[in-house]
Design a protein around this motif. Structure first.
Motif, PDB file in Angstrom:
ATOM      1  N   ILE A  78       0.840  -1.205   0.000  1.00  0.00           N
ATOM      2  CA  ILE A  78       0.000   0.000   0.000  1.00  0.00           C
ATOM      3  C   ILE A  78       0.871   1.250   0.000  1.00  0.00           C
ATOM      4  CG2 ILE A  78      -1.675   1.308   1.369  1.00  0.00           C
ATOM      5  CD1 ILE A  78      -2.805  -1.383   2.307  1.00  0.00           C
ATOM      6  N   SER A  79       1.970   1.218   0.771  1.00  0.00           N
ATOM      7  CA  SER A  79       2.893   2.351   0.776  1.00  0.00           C
ATOM      8  C   SER A  79       3.469   2.581  -0.619  1.00  0.00           C
ATOM      9  CB  SER A  79       4.012   2.092   1.785  1.00  0.00           C
ATOM     10  OG  SER A  79       4.973   3.115   1.738  1.00  0.00           O
ATOM     11  N   TYR A  80       3.850   1.503  -1.281  1.00  0.00           N
ATOM     12  CA  TYR A  80       4.367   1.602  -2.650  1.00  0.00           C
ATOM     13  C   TYR A  80       3.303   2.169  -3.590  1.00  0.00           C
ATOM     14  CZ  TYR A  80       6.757   0.126  -6.950  1.00  0.00           C
ATOM     15  OH  TYR A  80       7.375   0.089  -8.175  1.00  0.00           O
ATOM     16  N   PHE A  81       2.058   1.707  -3.398  1.00  0.00           N
ATOM     17  CA  PHE A  81       0.957   2.194  -4.226  1.00  0.00           C
ATOM     18  C   PHE A  81       0.714   3.683  -3.987  1.00  0.00           C
ATOM     19  CE2 PHE A  81      -3.696   2.676  -4.961  1.00  0.00           C
ATOM     20  CZ  PHE A  81      -3.683   2.435  -6.327  1.00  0.00           C
ATOM     21  N   ASN A  82       0.798   4.113  -2.720  1.00  0.00           N
ATOM     22  CA  ASN A  82       0.612   5.542  -2.410  1.00  0.00           C
ATOM     23  C   ASN A  82       1.717   6.387  -3.041  1.00  0.00           C
ATOM     24  OD1 ASN A  82      -1.740   5.186  -0.940  1.00  0.00           O
ATOM     25  ND2 ASN A  82      -0.671   4.908   0.995  1.00  0.00           N
ATOM     26  N   ARG A  83       2.952   5.868  -3.032  1.00  0.00           N
ATOM     27  CA  ARG A  83       4.042   6.605  -3.680  1.00  0.00           C
ATOM     28  C   ARG A  83       3.780   6.764  -5.169  1.00  0.00           C
ATOM     29  NH1 ARG A  83       7.384   3.314  -0.425  1.00  0.00           N
ATOM     30  NH2 ARG A  83       8.044   2.095  -2.240  1.00  0.00           N
ATOM     31  N   ILE A  84       3.233   5.720  -5.763  1.00  0.00           N
ATOM     32  CA  ILE A  84       2.890   5.807  -7.189  1.00  0.00           C
ATOM     33  C   ILE A  84       1.826   6.876  -7.418  1.00  0.00           C
ATOM     34  CG2 ILE A  84       1.864   4.549  -9.119  1.00  0.00           C
ATOM     35  CD1 ILE A  84       3.148   2.013  -8.038  1.00  0.00           C
ATOM     36  N   ILE A  85       0.814   6.917  -6.519  1.00  0.00           N
ATOM     37  CA  ILE A  85      -0.256   7.919  -6.662  1.00  0.00           C
ATOM     38  C   ILE A  85       0.297   9.329  -6.502  1.00  0.00           C
ATOM     39  CG2 ILE A  85      -2.376   8.793  -5.604  1.00  0.00           C
ATOM     40  CD1 ILE A  85      -3.125   5.933  -4.950  1.00  0.00           C
ATOM     41  N   LEU A  86       1.127   9.537  -5.470  1.00  0.00           N
ATOM     42  CA  LEU A  86       1.718  10.861  -5.255  1.00  0.00           C
ATOM     43  C   LEU A  86       2.586  11.269  -6.446  1.00  0.00           C
ATOM     44  CD1 LEU A  86       2.691  10.566  -1.478  1.00  0.00           C
ATOM     45  CD2 LEU A  86       0.844  11.933  -2.459  1.00  0.00           C
ATOM     46  N   HIS A  87       3.353  10.326  -6.947  1.00  0.00           N
ATOM     47  CA  HIS A  87       4.201  10.608  -8.101  1.00  0.00           C
ATOM     48  C   HIS A  87       3.349  10.997  -9.310  1.00  0.00           C
ATOM     49  CE1 HIS A  87       8.098  10.277 -10.179  1.00  0.00           C
ATOM     50  NE2 HIS A  87       7.377   9.895 -11.231  1.00  0.00           N
ATOM     51  N   SER A  88       2.254  10.253  -9.519  1.00  0.00           N
ATOM     52  CA  SER A  88       1.385  10.574 -10.660  1.00  0.00           C
ATOM     53  C   SER A  88       0.697  11.919 -10.468  1.00  0.00           C
ATOM     54  CB  SER A  88       0.349   9.463 -10.857  1.00  0.00           C
ATOM     55  OG  SER A  88      -0.482   9.356  -9.720  1.00  0.00           O
ATOM     56  N   SER A  89       0.363  12.251  -9.186  1.00  0.00           N
ATOM     57  CA  SER A  89      -0.256  13.557  -8.913  1.00  0.00           C
ATOM     58  C   SER A  89       0.714  14.688  -9.225  1.00  0.00           C
ATOM     59  CB  SER A  89      -0.702  13.629  -7.448  1.00  0.00           C
ATOM     60  OG  SER A  89      -1.655  12.634  -7.165  1.00  0.00           O
ATOM     61  N   GLU A  90       1.997  14.523  -8.821  1.00  0.00           N
ATOM     62  CA  GLU A  90       2.998  15.531  -9.140  1.00  0.00           C
ATOM     63  C   GLU A  90       3.194  15.640 -10.641  1.00  0.00           C
ATOM     64  OE1 GLU A  90       4.542  17.631  -7.196  1.00  0.00           O
ATOM     65  OE2 GLU A  90       3.462  16.901  -5.430  1.00  0.00           O
ATOM     66  N   LEU A  91       3.170  14.490 -11.292  1.00  0.00           N
ATOM     67  CA  LEU A  91       3.309  14.497 -12.747  1.00  0.00           C
ATOM     68  C   LEU A  91       2.136  15.224 -13.395  1.00  0.00           C
ATOM     69  CD1 LEU A  91       4.756  13.547 -15.321  1.00  0.00           C
ATOM     70  CD2 LEU A  91       3.500  11.399 -15.135  1.00  0.00           C
ATOM     71  N   ALA A  92       0.910  14.968 -12.868  1.00  0.00           N
ATOM     72  CA  ALA A  92      -0.264  15.647 -13.412  1.00  0.00           C
ATOM     73  C   ALA A  92      -0.202  17.148 -13.177  1.00  0.00           C
ATOM     74  CB  ALA A  92      -1.535  15.069 -12.780  1.00  0.00           C
ATOM     75  N   ALA A  93       0.470  17.550 -12.062  1.00  0.00           N
ATOM     76  CA  ALA A  93       0.595  18.978 -11.760  1.00  0.00           C
ATOM     77  C   ALA A  93       1.730  19.631 -12.539  1.00  0.00           C
ATOM     78  CB  ALA A  93       0.814  19.167 -10.258  1.00  0.00           C
ATOM     79  N   GLY A  94       2.492  18.846 -13.297  1.00  0.00           N
ATOM     80  CA  GLY A  94       3.575  19.404 -14.097  1.00  0.00           C
ATOM     81  C   GLY A  94       4.929  19.348 -13.441  1.00  0.00           C
ATOM     82  N   ASN A  95       5.015  18.730 -12.239  1.00  0.00           N
ATOM     83  CA  ASN A  95       6.296  18.614 -11.539  1.00  0.00           C
ATOM     84  C   ASN A  95       6.957  17.292 -11.911  1.00  0.00           C
ATOM     85  OD1 ASN A  95       5.725  21.047 -10.207  1.00  0.00           O
ATOM     86  ND2 ASN A  95       4.555  19.941  -8.631  1.00  0.00           N
ATOM     87  N   MET A  96       8.112  17.381 -12.532  1.00  0.00           N
ATOM     88  CA  MET A  96       8.807  16.183 -12.987  1.00  0.00           C
ATOM     89  C   MET A  96       9.687  15.617 -11.869  1.00  0.00           C
ATOM     90  SD  MET A  96       7.640  15.640 -15.866  1.00  0.00           S
ATOM     91  CE  MET A  96       6.615  16.519 -17.031  1.00  0.00           C
ATOM     92  N   GLU A  97       9.206  14.573 -11.183  1.00  0.00           N
ATOM     93  CA  GLU A  97       9.939  13.917 -10.114  1.00  0.00           C
ATOM     94  C   GLU A  97      10.868  12.855 -10.703  1.00  0.00           C
ATOM     95  OE1 GLU A  97       9.759  14.531  -6.787  1.00  0.00           O
ATOM     96  OE2 GLU A  97       8.421  16.229  -7.169  1.00  0.00           O
ATOM     97  N   PRO A  98      11.857  12.382  -9.891  1.00  0.00           N
ATOM     98  CA  PRO A  98      12.710  11.281 -10.372  1.00  0.00           C
ATOM     99  C   PRO A  98      11.882  10.036 -10.658  1.00  0.00           C
ATOM    100  CG  PRO A  98      13.667  12.342  -8.431  1.00  0.00           C
ATOM    101  CD  PRO A  98      12.295  12.917  -8.587  1.00  0.00           C
TER     102      PRO A  98
END
Length: 743
Positions: A466-486
């Motif tokens: 679930i923690s891994y899944f949440n990281r994926i969601i947060l990463h996708s949210s940042e990506l949707a906001a235009g922030n390019m994370e590693p």
């Protein structure tokens, strides 16, 4: 309109007639063997009552023995001695049981140093052990104890016999009898006459409703020992007396009958009258039912009633219901239909005809409703089947197909699905185990071991996923906001690892797209600059050569050359204008939601906090109930906040002063449900759907400052989120219900 109304009344009348026909016909089929050519005295009910009377007659007349006489007939067999001796086990088992019985008392007396009490318990224990030992040493000793036990049973039987003697007196008013013992010539009768012959002659068929003769011929005598019922259901408390009575094999001759002048207070009077009423009602109801069934079938054919039902305008609404739900409702309706018909045909007249008619009206009324409902569903199902054939495409609209389709999607990634199922099974088993160990405390140790070995590792594994899944969601949210994370770590071949790799691929695609868009924007700017220049250039040429064409004395060759130039530049200008319009269309866009994982509870609390000052200044009392746990939904937070802002603003504007406002949010399976309830200060009217229309408000006088767009905007936002928003009005109570899918 009047003709149509009469047609509906006619259809209802036909259903009533058809139901009566079915129930009457079924009543005939179910009960003809009970009433056709039969009397009450041929029923199982009378046979049971008759055997009960014979049992009383045996006890109080034929074998009316005293306590001393019964005790004098007591015998004890070797089998009874053995049964008594081993009733509680063999000798060693019985001695051990007695020692266990007295051990706690002796230990307590010893602990308290009470020698006197300890000595008393030892004497009692030794006395019982001595008694048990005598049981295994002497048959005579056991026989005396068995005899005493049987004497106590006989005393109990005599007491019970006296207690129910009044019941036997009531039975005497229902039967008249004259019986003679073949061996002793003793006569038993309840008839009064000058001599025995006159009493016997009274029992003639002309004076009796029922008469049973016992002539002494083969299989035509009365063996009274066959009827020895216990007076009370008290186990073995009367076994000795009933055994002695059963050994009385006296053979009786004579007659037993039920008189025509049966008293109203007799034991059989009510049953006899009830059978006669039921028999009369059976013939009337069966005849009426058969006639009604024939008439209803004739009317259905004459007026084509089934075709009228099949072409009802309501069938269009019926077609929208999923097919498996229709079949399920049809099966349930059919089951209730058969049950209601069974109730209608299973009757007994316990009271007057008026009470029976009242009960029949209610029963037939309900059966009529169910019959009509079942017929309509059956006809519509057949009509729909003939029309569509229930093809494979038709079944795709069923709930079963949708569930199976969702189940297939659930198991699309089998590893993830099985992990989820294992987690549910472990959690369920752990919870069930808690309840189980409450009843089996000795299994607590085993439960704790299993909890640490199975439950804790599974929970840790699940938390990691679930923690891994949440990281994926947060990463996708940042990506949707235009922030390019590693890039996300994507190890293994699990479904989540595959999702992480896909998101990394999308991120790189977004970067490429951004570069492409920047390049496209630059090219578009350059294009516009160039187009502007190009538009000016041909337009200048067209104007110049048009002026030259106006020159007097212009030779033909020059004129032709100028016209060709103007034609060429005009076509160029046309192409440029068409390209400009095409570029404008490509630049146009549409509204997009910026969705993210949002805690709906926290968002609602923040929206309420914005109105703290206004709420305090108002006379309203806000009551909010929400889960302490977050309720996350994948929504555009700003847009949903706008929904809450509009609804809370409307509540403050349009609520009746000094009333309570209830706001609640709860979680139901995979949706979040929000409720907003307030009492309106204005009369809402009946059609609440109009409140969703723009510029439509509950305040018809329009004294408030609202624009009337609040609910319309809110509903548009909820619709964009593929949720639902409903408005209900119960008098002045105004209620808004919102449903959103959970993340």
């Amino acid at each position: 309109m009047d003709t149509r109304w009469k047609s509906k009344l006619g259809q209802v009348a036909w259903v009533i007639l058809f139901t009566i026909g079915l129930s009457g016909t079924l009543a005939f089929l179910n009960h003809w063997d009970s009433y056709m050519g039969k009397s009450y005295f041929e029923t199982d009910e009378f046979k049971g009552e008759f055997e009960t009377f014979l049992g009383y007659l045996h006890i109080y007349e034929v074998s009316n023995l005293t306590s001393e006489e019964l005790k004098g007939k007591i015998t004890v067999s070797k089998e009874e001695i053995k049964e008594y001796r081993y009733r509680n086990g063999d000798l060693s088992e019985q001695i051990s049981s007695i020692q266990d019985q007295f051990r706690p008392q002796l230990e307590e007396a010893n602990t308290n140093h009470d020698k006197k009490l300890e000595s008393y318990f030892k004497k009692q224990r030794d006395k019982k052990i001595e008694d048990i030992q005598k049981n295994f040493e002497s048959d005579k000793y056991v026989k005396q104890k068995v005899t005493k036990e049987k004497e106590e049973q006989i005393d109990q039987f005599i007491e019970n016999k006296k207690a129910v003697q009044q019941e036997f007196q009531q039975w005497l008013s229902s039967f008249e009898y004259y019986l003679q013992n073949n061996e002793t010539a003793e006569v038993f009768t309840n008839l009064t006459a000058a001599n025995k012959e006159d009493a016997y002659k009274k029992l003639e068929s002309s004076n009796m409703l029922y008469l049973q003769n016992y002539t002494g011929e083969k299989n035509s005598y009365l063996s009274i020992s066959d009827y020895s019922p216990s007076l009370y259901d008290e186990g073995d408390s009367q076994q000795a007396a009933m055994g002695i009575l059963a050994d009385d094999h006296s053979v009786l001759e004579g007659k037993i009958g039920v008189p025509k002048a049966l008293p109203a207070d007799s034991m059989l009077y009510d049953q006899y009258k009830m059978f006669k009423r039921n028999q009369q009602f059976f013939f009337l109801y069966s005849a009426a039912g058969l006639i009604a069934l024939c008439v209803s079938i004739w009317q259905a054919k004459k007026h084509q009633l089934l075709r009228l039902i099949a072409h009802s305008p309501y069938i269009t609404l019926y077609k929208k219901i999923p097919v498996d739900l229709k079949i399920g409702c049809m099966i349930i309706s059919a089951i209730v239909f058969f049950i209601s018909l069974g109730v209608a045909t299973d009757y007994n007249i316990y009271g007057s005809y008026a009470s029976m008619i009242d009960e029949a009206v209610i029963t037939i009324g309900f059966a009529t409703f169910i019959t009509g409902l079942t017929l309509i569903q059956l006809i519509w199902l057949i009509s729909e089947w003939k029309e569509s054939g229930w093809t494979k495409g038709y079944w795709k609209t069923s709930l079963t197909y949708r569930f199976w389709h969702d189940l297939e999607k659930f198991f699309h990634f089998r590893s993830l699905a099985f992990q989820y199922l294992i987690l549910l099974i472990v959690i369920f088993a752990s919870g069930f185990g808690v309840g189980f160990v409450l009843y089996q405390v000795q299994l607590v140790g085993l439960y704790l071991v299993l909890f640490m070995v199975v439950t804790v590792p599974v929970l840790m594994f699940s938390l990691k996923k679930i923690s891994y899944f949440n990281r994926i969601i947060l990463h996708s949210s940042e990506l949707a906001a235009g922030n390019m994370e590693p890039d996300l770590k994507a190890k293994g071949s699990s479904a989540l690892a595959g999702l992480a790799r896909n998101i990394n691929t999308l991120k790189h695609g977004v970067k490429s797209l951004q570069k492409s868009e920047a390049k496209s924007e630059r090219l578009k700017t350059e294009l516009i600059t160039n187009v502007s220049h190009d538009l000016r250039t041909p337009l200048t040429s067209i104007i110049t050569y048009t002026e030259l064409l106006k020159t007097p004395d212009l030779d033909g060759e020059s004129r032709e050359a100028y016209v060709q130039i103007i034609d060429k530049k005009s076509k160029r200008l046309k192409v440029l204008i068409e390209d400009l319009f095409e570029a404008s269309k490509m630049a146009s866009g549409s509204i997009e939601l910026m969705k993210a994982r949002v805690d709906i509870v926290q968002l609602l609390q923040q929206a309420l906090a914005e109105y703290d000052e206004a709420i305090e200044q108002s006379t309203l009392q806000i009551r909010m109930s929400a889960s302490e746990q977050p309720i996350d939904a994948y929504v555009d937070g700003q847009k949903i906040w706008r929904v809450f802002d509009n609804l809370i603003g409307n509540i403050l504007k349009y609520s009746l002063e000094n009333t309570r406002v209830y706001i609640a949010i709860e979680k139901r399976q995979d949706i979040a449900v929000l409720f907003f309830k307030n009492v309106s200060k204005y009369e809402l009217g009946g059609n609440t759907e109009e409140l969703f229309e723009r510029f439509k408000r509950g305040d018809t006088s329009r004294h408030t400052e609202g624009s009337g767009l609040g609910l319309a905007i809110a509903k548009s936002i909820i619709d964009l989120h593929e949720g639902s928003m409903d408005v209900e009005a119960d008098g002045d109570l105004f209620k808004v219900t919102i449903e959103l899918d959970l993340a």
